[in-house]
Design an enzyme around this catalytic site. Structure first.
Site, short mmCIF file in Angstrom:
data_model
loop_
_atom_site.label_atom_id
_atom_site.label_comp_id
_atom_site.label_asym_id
_atom_site.label_seq_id
_atom_site.Cartn_x
_atom_site.Cartn_y
_atom_site.Cartn_z
N CYS A 204 -3.63 -70.35 13.68
CA CYS A 204 -4.11 -70.29 15.07
C CYS A 204 -5.53 -69.75 15.17
O CYS A 204 -6.33 -70.24 15.98
CB CYS A 204 -3.15 -69.47 15.92
SG CYS A 204 -3.03 -67.71 15.48
N HIS B 290 -1.51 -64.19 18.36
CA HIS B 290 -1.81 -65.60 18.54
C HIS B 290 -3.21 -65.73 19.11
O HIS B 290 -3.61 -64.97 20.00
CB HIS B 290 -0.80 -66.27 19.48
CG HIS B 290 -1.08 -67.72 19.71
ND1 HIS B 290 -1.14 -68.63 18.68
CD2 HIS B 290 -1.35 -68.42 20.85
CE1 HIS B 290 -1.41 -69.83 19.17
NE2 HIS B 290 -1.55 -69.73 20.48
N ASP C 175 -5.68 -74.01 24.12
CA ASP C 175 -4.97 -73.61 22.91
C ASP C 175 -4.74 -74.82 22.00
O ASP C 175 -3.88 -75.65 22.26
CB ASP C 175 -3.62 -72.98 23.28
CG ASP C 175 -2.94 -72.33 22.09
OD1 ASP C 175 -3.44 -72.48 20.96
OD2 ASP C 175 -1.90 -71.67 22.28
#
Length: 594
Positions: free
Chosen positions: A159, A216, A239
């Protein structure tokens, strides 16, 4: 360009001309009225990606490199490789003046394009077929590898890598962007607001379909969105990390950050997912086998903690949690939750707030205070790799009766995505507490026990769970612990000057009782040393130090980072950096004017 003189016409190619977004222009949808923020979120090639745990946040330096010679060409190739462009080039190009459209295209191209995405996540955390995601220190090598390998996905990223590469592309196109990290995030919850966390009576975390990610990372970009009638610019959540859904692999965004805070989850199609990611809670259970489980007494924390990004003008951490969430327990937070519940789940549509609160609370664990026995794991100091982990287990009996309990203790490695690894340490303790009595027990987890079992993120979970009794509650206390990587010291030996040879001293120590084999020193420093270099150091003996002097010739004005990392047979995540300021270019005669 054509030059006409008398009867002669000459043509001269002045190069390619590109029109990018302009955050300095008040009429541009990405206009940002702060010069300091424009310098940070558009012009700064250096960033910080925050990782770790809420109580132990670490900084990972990152080189965005959006102004490297070939990066703009690569970014345009990314747009030309998208599904939209291949399906209808005319339509795609006509939409490229819209930052919302561009953000969706780039977001999808990072990791969700079926064949030509920029990066791939490692399957089951297996890095054998490509670099470990933690070894990347910048976007430039990733983008160049993708471009020169005919747009084949680069192996591998996680991520933080996905968000940082997207930030490079967006800044290169002129859209102000930054990398943001949230701690304890629910990416794959089956239920909307609840994540099931299941243990056995030995204290072992059992793997399941849903986990709470320890951290994250995502991207934020600044723009005014006509699609939701915004008159001015604001931060939008983007994202690129892929999520498996019934519709396949998808990414999230853009979602207006302020709408997440207020529970307006219907403002964007991904609003409900992002709200739940940052507002879910875990419910802890103990498995009794054959599909049966009992809810534990424990103190659980909400998702979406310590949301962080790099500060403007420095490498310090800026906490932006209040941009995403109201204060925990406040009236505004509860209003946002009730609003989101009604928009996400139709069963709440016409019920009073009290019914929503009752239903949400019913899924939560009863606290240790309700059991009249409080417990906490405390660390005296952060632990470094190679040291034993020493924990103070603090217990207090709140009742007027004697408490007699038997506990099983367990420690196991955890991936940053919340997936548990095999346990490596176990113990059991019989504790008796008199009325209102408090005790502190010291626990010691030797390095020899945890050293071979941690994954690259150096996270372990320690759990104490009371043994099953015929009657009565089952108590549990747990804590995630981050083990610091071994440090690398970098010392610039003299005042560096442009185009003049200078040197730096890199020092790394092996405090372990065992040799470190296959040691490799990796050096990076755009503007300082040119292309990244790798030097094989061989074996570093136990309790020995390696020191090397590196010569380099700075070739570019501005602020730069001299970065060093060590990889070996035991780990790959030891990193250090030193900032080097080469100053501003000298002004030419005539600049400044009268």
């Amino acid at each position: 360009m054509c030059l006409v003189s008398c009867d002669h016409t000459n043509s001269q190619n002045l190069g390619d001309f590109y029109v990018l977004f302009n955050p300095w222009c008040s009429g541009d949808p990405v206009y940002l009225d702060s010069q300091a923020q424009r310098e940070e979120y558009v012009l700064n090639e250096h960033g910080i990606v925050f990782q770790g745990l809420p109580k132990h946040i670490i900084s990972h330096p990152w080189y965005f490199g959006q102004f490297q010679d070939d990066i703009l060409e690569i970014c345009l190739k990314i747009l030309d490789t998208s599904t939209n462009f291949l399906r209808d080039p005319g339509m795609d190009c006509s939409c490229r003046n819209d930052p919302v459209y561009i953000s969706r295209v780039v977001n999808n191209m990072i990791c969700c394009h079926k064949k030509k995405c920029i990066l791939k996540p490692p399957p089951s955390n297996n890095h054998l077929q490509g670099p470990n995601p933690l070894m990347w220190n910048g976007s430039v090598p990733i983008l160049r590898q993708w471009y020169h390998n005919k747009c084949k996905p680069v192996k591998y990223g996680h991520c933080g890598t996905f968000a940082a590469v997207m930030c490079t592309v967006m800044r290169c196109l002129g859209i102000p962007s930054r990398v943001v990290t949230g701690f304890y995030c629910s990416l794959n919850a089956v239920d909307t607001f609840i994540v099931q966390d299941v243990f056995d009576y030995a204290g072992r975390t059992l793997s399941g379909k849903e986990n709470i990610w320890r951290y994250h990372c995502w991207n934020e970009s600044w723009m005014a969105r006509k699609d939701i009638n915004q008159s001015g610019g604001d931060w939008q959540y983007l994202d690129p990390t892929p999520i498996e859904t019934t519709k396949g692999t998808v990414c999230s965004g853009p979602v207006w950050v302020n709408s997440i805070k207020d529970g307006d989850v219907d403002s964007d199609s991904d609003g409900s997912h992002v709200f739940c990611l940052l507002n879910a809670r875990s419910t802890a259970w103990v498995s009794q086998g054959r599909g049966k489980k009992t809810k534990l007494h424990c103190d659980s924390l909400p998702c979406g903690q310590c949301i962080s990004t790099k500060s403007v003008g420095s490498d310090l951490r800026e906490d932006v949690t209040n941009a995403y969430k109201h204060e925990l327990g406040s009236t505004q937070e509860k209003k946002a939750l009730y609003k989101a519940c009604r928009k996400i789940n139709s069963q709440y549509l016409n019920v009073p707030n009290s019914e929503i609160e009752k239903d949400v609370s019913s899924h939560r664990n009863r606290s240790l205070t309700d059991a009249e026995l409080t417990m906490k794991f405390k660390l005296a100091h952060c632990c470094r790799y190679g040291q034993d982990v020493q924990i103070s287990w603090v217990l207090e009996n709140l009742s007027d009766e004697i408490k007699d309990k038997k506990f099983n203790l367990c420690a196991q490695g955890m991936m940053y995505s919340g997936c548990p690894l095999d346990p490596f340490w176990k113990d059991n303790v019989h504790i008796t507490l008199g009325p209102k009595e408090a005790k502190t027990l010291l626990l010691n987890i030797p390095y020899d026990d945890y050293g071979p079992h941690l994954c690259d993120h150096n996270i372990m979970r320690v759990v104490a769970i009371s043994m099953q009794e015929c009657k009565g509650e089952v108590l549990m206390v747990e804590r995630d612990i981050l083990i610091d990587s071994l440090p690398i010291e970098i010392k610039i030996l003299e005042n560096p000057r442009l185009n003049i040879l200078c040197s730096a001293e890199v020092t790394f120590s092996n405090p372990l009782k065992e040799d470190l084999k296959n040691c490799v020193l990796n050096l990076e420093g755009y503007g300082l040393i040119g292309e990244p270099t790798a030097t094989e150091l061989g074996t570093l003996a136990a309790n020995h130090m390696a020191q090397t002097c590196v010569e380099f010739t700075p070739y570019r004005y501005g602020r730069h980072r001299f970065m060093a990392s060590i990889s070996c047979n035991k780990f790959c995540n030891c990193k250090g950096y030193a900032s080097v300021d080469m100053g501003k270019p000298p002004t030419t005669s005539g600049e400044g004017g009268a």
